[in-house]
Design a protein around this motif. Structure first.
Motif, short mmCIF file in Angstrom:
data_model
loop_
_atom_site.label_atom_id
_atom_site.label_comp_id
_atom_site.label_asym_id
_atom_site.label_seq_id
_atom_site.Cartn_x
_atom_site.Cartn_y
_atom_site.Cartn_z
N ALA A 187 0.83 -1.21 0.00
CA ALA A 187 0.00 0.00 0.00
C ALA A 187 0.86 1.26 0.00
O ALA A 187 0.58 2.23 -0.73
N LEU A 188 1.91 1.27 0.82
CA LEU A 188 2.78 2.44 0.88
C LEU A 188 3.54 2.63 -0.43
O LEU A 188 3.72 3.76 -0.90
N MET A 196 1.86 10.39 -3.70
CA MET A 196 1.35 10.83 -2.40
C MET A 196 2.49 11.04 -1.40
O MET A 196 3.50 10.34 -1.43
N ASP A 197 2.30 12.01 -0.52
CA ASP A 197 3.21 12.18 0.61
C ASP A 197 2.98 11.02 1.58
O ASP A 197 1.84 10.74 1.98
N TYR A 202 0.29 7.76 5.79
CA TYR A 202 0.27 7.09 7.10
C TYR A 202 -0.94 7.53 7.91
O TYR A 202 -1.67 6.71 8.47
N GLU A 203 -1.17 8.84 7.98
CA GLU A 203 -2.28 9.36 8.77
C GLU A 203 -3.62 8.94 8.19
O GLU A 203 -4.56 8.63 8.93
N ALA A 204 -3.71 8.91 6.86
CA ALA A 204 -4.97 8.50 6.23
C ALA A 204 -5.30 7.06 6.58
O ALA A 204 -6.46 6.72 6.89
N ILE A 205 -4.30 6.19 6.52
CA ILE A 205 -4.53 4.79 6.88
C ILE A 205 -4.89 4.68 8.36
O ILE A 205 -5.80 3.93 8.75
N ARG A 206 -4.19 5.46 9.20
CA ARG A 206 -4.39 5.36 10.65
C ARG A 206 -5.82 5.70 11.07
O ARG A 206 -6.35 5.11 12.02
N ILE A 207 -6.46 6.63 10.37
CA ILE A 207 -7.82 7.03 10.77
C ILE A 207 -8.90 6.33 9.95
O ILE A 207 -10.08 6.65 10.06
N HIS A 215 0.11 -1.45 11.43
CA HIS A 215 0.34 -0.16 10.76
C HIS A 215 0.85 0.89 11.74
O HIS A 215 1.81 1.61 11.45
N GLU A 216 0.23 0.99 12.89
CA GLU A 216 0.59 2.04 13.84
C GLU A 216 2.00 1.88 14.39
O GLU A 216 2.62 2.84 14.81
#
Length: 235
Positions: A187-188, A196-197, A202-207, A215-216
């Motif tokens: 995915a990354l 993508m940045d 990371y933040e998009a996946i986290r929420i 992931h976290e």
């Protein structure tokens, strides 16, 4: 209750540290003197041999890098089995093979000891803070005796059934974590190729619904470049 802890590696040293912080009467041993020194300086006693520890402790914990290492610590000359006395609990916290832990457990039981396999899950950072999950397989009475010790090392503790059941579940959860890690890497990589940045990714996946414990924790060490999760391919 006097506890002996053998194996002070990436996870074992942190688990032993939790025992010491909780006021447990602790004796430790490792082949690497550098691993022993911080715990000895903090008040732990140093075991002369696995046999001597088994003879003097109510619980002997092993947390070792392989089934072969556990086999050597228990069965070699001056090993745990040489000093084991009736009623002593052997708690195997290594990630090991179900058949091997059952085989060694039978030898422990033959000496009058009580075997419990207690692998952990959650990573070194949770081991360091006493917040790791612990599976425990073995007789219920032995589990209940061991529970106060386990609570000094972890917060989520599950009795999984007979000896060996915890080791099976540990391998299953390792499989799931590894599969999750592979999918996160894909995915990354996909997000990066799309321009993508990765911090935003990371933040998009986290929420999102795609979030996970893996992931976290693991995505952070991928993105910061260290890629060091203190976990071996063998495990």
């Amino acid at each position: 209750m006097k506890i002996g802890f053998i194996g002070l590696g990436n996870v074992g040293g942190k688990l032993a540290g939790s025992l010491l912080r909780n006021g447990i009467d602790l004796t430790v041993r490792d082949l690497d003197p550098a691993a022993v020194r911080p715990l000895a300086d903090a008040g732990a006693q140093v075991g002369e041999s696995p046999a001597a520890m088994a003879a003097s402790c109510d619980v002997v914990i092993t947390c070792l890098p392989s089934p072969a290492a556990s086999r050597a610590v228990l069965e070699a000359g001056d090993g745990v089995l040489d000093g084991l006395t009736p009623g002593t609990i052997w708690a195997e916290m290594s990630t090991t093979d179900e058949a091997e832990v059952r085989r060694l457990g039978a030898l422990v039981a033959g000496k009058g000891g009580e075997p419990v396999d207690c692998p952990v899950s959650g990573g070194c950072h949770r081991a360091a803070t006493g917040n790791i999950a612990i599976f425990a397989g073995g007789e219920r009475a032995a589990f209940e005796r061991l529970l106060p010790v386990l609570k000094a090392m972890g917060r989520r503790i599950l009795h999984t059934g007979p000896l060996g059941s915890a080791s099976v579940l540990k391998v299953v959860t390792n499989y799931l974590a590894t599969a999750n890690l592979v999918s996160l890497c894909e995915a990354l990589a996909t997000a990066r190729m799309a321009g993508m940045d990765l911090n935003t990714t990371y933040e998009a996946i986290r929420i999102s619904s795609g979030n996970s414990f893996v992931h976290e924790t693991e995505s952070q060490v991928i993105l910061n470049g260290s890629r060091d999760i203190n976990f071996t391919m063998d495990l």
